[in-house]
Write a protein that holds these residues in place. Structure first.
Motif, PDB file in Angstrom:
ATOM      1  N   LEU A 310       0.858  -1.066   0.135  1.00  0.00           N
ATOM      2  CA  LEU A 310       0.116  -0.037  -0.052  1.00  0.00           C
ATOM      3  C   LEU A 310       0.789   1.318   0.105  1.00  0.00           C
ATOM      4  CD1 LEU A 310      -2.726  -0.991   2.533  1.00  0.00           C
ATOM      5  CD2 LEU A 310      -3.017  -1.134  -0.046  1.00  0.00           C
ATOM      6  N   THR A 311       0.652   2.179  -0.913  1.00  0.00           N
ATOM      7  CA  THR A 311       1.419   3.308  -1.160  1.00  0.00           C
ATOM      8  C   THR A 311       1.341   4.427   0.001  1.00  0.00           C
ATOM      9  OG1 THR A 311       1.194   3.155  -3.642  1.00  0.00           O
ATOM     10  CG2 THR A 311       1.906   5.128  -2.584  1.00  0.00           C
ATOM     11  N   SER A 312      -0.151   4.646   0.347  1.00  0.00           N
ATOM     12  CA  SER A 312      -0.138   5.821   1.448  1.00  0.00           C
ATOM     13  C   SER A 312       0.761   5.392   3.068  1.00  0.00           C
ATOM     14  CB  SER A 312      -1.669   5.814   1.886  1.00  0.00           C
ATOM     15  OG  SER A 312      -1.797   6.879   2.603  1.00  0.00           O
ATOM     16  N   PRO A 313       0.581   4.303   3.176  1.00  0.00           N
ATOM     17  CA  PRO A 313       1.063   4.206   4.847  1.00  0.00           C
ATOM     18  C   PRO A 313       2.736   4.130   4.414  1.00  0.00           C
ATOM     19  CG  PRO A 313       0.147   2.083   4.128  1.00  0.00           C
ATOM     20  CD  PRO A 313      -0.482   3.041   2.998  1.00  0.00           C
ATOM     21  N   ARG A 314       3.337   3.616   3.418  1.00  0.00           N
ATOM     22  CA  ARG A 314       4.704   3.639   2.990  1.00  0.00           C
ATOM     23  C   ARG A 314       5.354   5.157   2.943  1.00  0.00           C
ATOM     24  NH1 ARG A 314       4.438   0.505  -0.990  1.00  0.00           N
ATOM     25  NH2 ARG A 314       4.553   2.168  -2.793  1.00  0.00           N
ATOM     26  N   GLU A 315       4.541   5.883   2.068  1.00  0.00           N
ATOM     27  CA  GLU A 315       4.970   7.164   1.756  1.00  0.00           C
ATOM     28  C   GLU A 315       4.925   8.044   3.112  1.00  0.00           C
ATOM     29  OE1 GLU A 315       2.659   8.769  -1.146  1.00  0.00           O
ATOM     30  OE2 GLU A 315       3.800   7.723  -2.756  1.00  0.00           O
ATOM     31  N   HIS A 316       3.805   7.695   3.965  1.00  0.00           N
ATOM     32  CA  HIS A 316       3.782   8.586   5.347  1.00  0.00           C
ATOM     33  C   HIS A 316       4.910   8.193   6.027  1.00  0.00           C
ATOM     34  CE1 HIS A 316       2.116  10.346   8.760  1.00  0.00           C
ATOM     35  NE2 HIS A 316       2.498   8.973   9.663  1.00  0.00           N
ATOM     36  N   ASN A 317       5.454   7.022   6.347  1.00  0.00           N
ATOM     37  CA  ASN A 317       6.730   6.505   6.943  1.00  0.00           C
ATOM     38  C   ASN A 317       7.812   7.226   6.295  1.00  0.00           C
ATOM     39  OD1 ASN A 317       5.524   3.154   7.536  1.00  0.00           O
ATOM     40  ND2 ASN A 317       5.756   4.552   8.811  1.00  0.00           N
ATOM     41  N   GLU A 318       7.832   7.381   4.971  1.00  0.00           N
ATOM     42  CA  GLU A 318       9.293   7.714   4.359  1.00  0.00           C
ATOM     43  C   GLU A 318       9.002   9.206   4.479  1.00  0.00           C
ATOM     44  OE1 GLU A 318       8.316   6.631   0.161  1.00  0.00           O
ATOM     45  OE2 GLU A 318       9.207   4.645   0.482  1.00  0.00           O
ATOM     46  N   ARG A 319       8.090   9.927   4.549  1.00  0.00           N
ATOM     47  CA  ARG A 319       8.151  11.480   4.806  1.00  0.00           C
ATOM     48  C   ARG A 319       8.624  11.732   6.282  1.00  0.00           C
ATOM     49  NH1 ARG A 319       3.074  11.322   1.841  1.00  0.00           N
ATOM     50  NH2 ARG A 319       2.041  11.188   3.929  1.00  0.00           N
TER      51      ARG A 319
END
Length: 383
Positions: A310-319
């Motif tokens: 899932l893109t959204s949780p991964r990108e939240h972590n990355e930010r």
């Protein structure tokens, strides 16, 4: 190398065993007065208030209720949500010695809700009992299962062998208590344990989110903070506030009043990258001004286990991770010393099996977190 490793392990085990034996011996001179205990007509049990044994995990003595985690003066200063969560007793525990073959417990809860949809009542509202094994290690012994609100009374354990032994009792994680009592037969004794050696008395302070508070451990002793307290033989101050670990200046000022061995800041699961950018550096600066030499650990938020697809949780972590790294670099450039950085990798494992909902650890996840957090805390603490 193997020989040296094993030798070191034996030395650690010997030292722990010495401490546990020493605690039992010292307890003979720290017996609680039975006259202070409560008795009931026709009962052979005396009920001792655990406060007479010395409650661990509280940073402040001036609290509104005996088992609060923030001082009374914080009411109206911190947000209401933080204040209300500070009434939960997570991280509080008591060590004691008794020669009783039976240990009972009676505790009165603040809230009627005993459990949550994703967390059992034993963790939310229960008690958790450990005992020193003959090798000096803490071993789980019994859990106090809450059945009703507000007051529960249970036999934690019966049939213990003769002789004094040291015990450790953890209080509920997501409920508060107004009283906790130990039930001991009238012909037996209960006593305080010996204080830790001077070098081990400063606590490790964890400030964080629902994960720090213990969601979703099956019982209070299975939170990574509690696991590390047993492994490192250190008192722990748990300032986890579910959904509300946001590095606000009011909390920075309160934490700066304390003098821990280490600050562990683990708030990113409740913060956006913008909040990390705005709040982390001033928070650390406040702590560093009050404590120039106290180590500070900056922890990335654990990776969502669904992030592999899932893109959204991964990108939240990355930010968030990027914002924390940048803040860390700024602090180093500003000359702040004693900072330590804990990446998200491996905190709850990489197989996706460490959480109940993709975010909050199961007992397996907390064991993994204890291992990763321990790997950075042990070098900081020395031995």
């Amino acid at each position: 190398m193997m020989k040296r490793c094993c030798s070191g392990s034996r030395l650690v085990a010997t030292w722990i065993l010495f401490l546990s034996v020493s605690a039992v011996v010292a307890a003979q001179e720290a017996k609680l007065d039975p006259a202070r205990a409560k008795s009931e007509p026709g009962s052979a049990t005396l009920w001792y208030d655990i406060r007479d044994l010395g409650v661990e995990g509280q940073g402040w003595e001036e609290t509104k209720s005996p088992f609060d985690r923030l001082p009374a003066k914080a009411e109206g200063v911190v947000r209401d949500a933080v204040w209300n969560l500070s009434r939960d007793s997570t991280g509080l525990c008591v060590r004691f010695v008794t020669d009783s073959p039976t240990i009972e417990a009676r505790w009165t809860l603040n809230k009627a809700s005993l459990a949550m949809p994703h967390m059992p009542a034993t963790g939310v509202s229960g008690l958790d009992l450990y005992a020193r094994a003959d090798d000096g290690q803490w071993r789980w012994l019994a859990v106090g299962q809450p059945k009703v609100a507000p007051t529960n009374s249970v036999t934690l354990v019966a049939g213990l062998p003769n002789g004094p032994r040291e015990f450790l009792l953890y209080l509920p994680l997501y409920n508060g208590v107004t009283s906790v009592e130990l039930g001991i037969p009238k012909d037996r004794q209960v006593a305080r344990t010996e204080p830790r050696p001077e070098a081990l008395r400063k606590p490790i302070l964890f400030y964080g989110t629902s994960i720090t508070q213990g969601g979703c451990a099956s019982r209070p002793g299975m939170v990574h903070t509690a696991i590390l307290g047993r492994q490192l033989n250190r008192p722990i101050i748990n300032l986890g506030f579910s959904g509300n670990g946001k590095m606000e200046p009011e909390l920075a000022s309160l934490l700066a009043e304390l003098d821990p061995a280490v600050y562990v800041l683990d708030c990113l699961p409740n913060m956006s990258s913008k909040e990390v950018e705005e709040r982390l550096e001033p928070f650390v600066q406040t702590l560093r001004k009050a404590h120039p030499d106290t180590p500070i650990v900056l922890a990335e938020d654990r990776n969502y286990t669904s992030g592999f697809i899932l893109t959204s949780p991964r990108e939240h972590n990355e930010r968030n991770h990027a914002a924390l790294r940048t803040a860390h670099e700024h602090l180093l450039a500003a000359g702040i010393k004693g900072l330590h950085y804990l990446p998200a990798d491996l905190q709850i494992g990489t197989d996706g099996e460490g959480t109940v909902d993709g975010s909050h650890p199961t007992d397996l996840g907390f064991m993994r977190m204890a291992e990763i957090f321990g790997s950075i805390l042990r070098p900081i603490l020395g031995k």
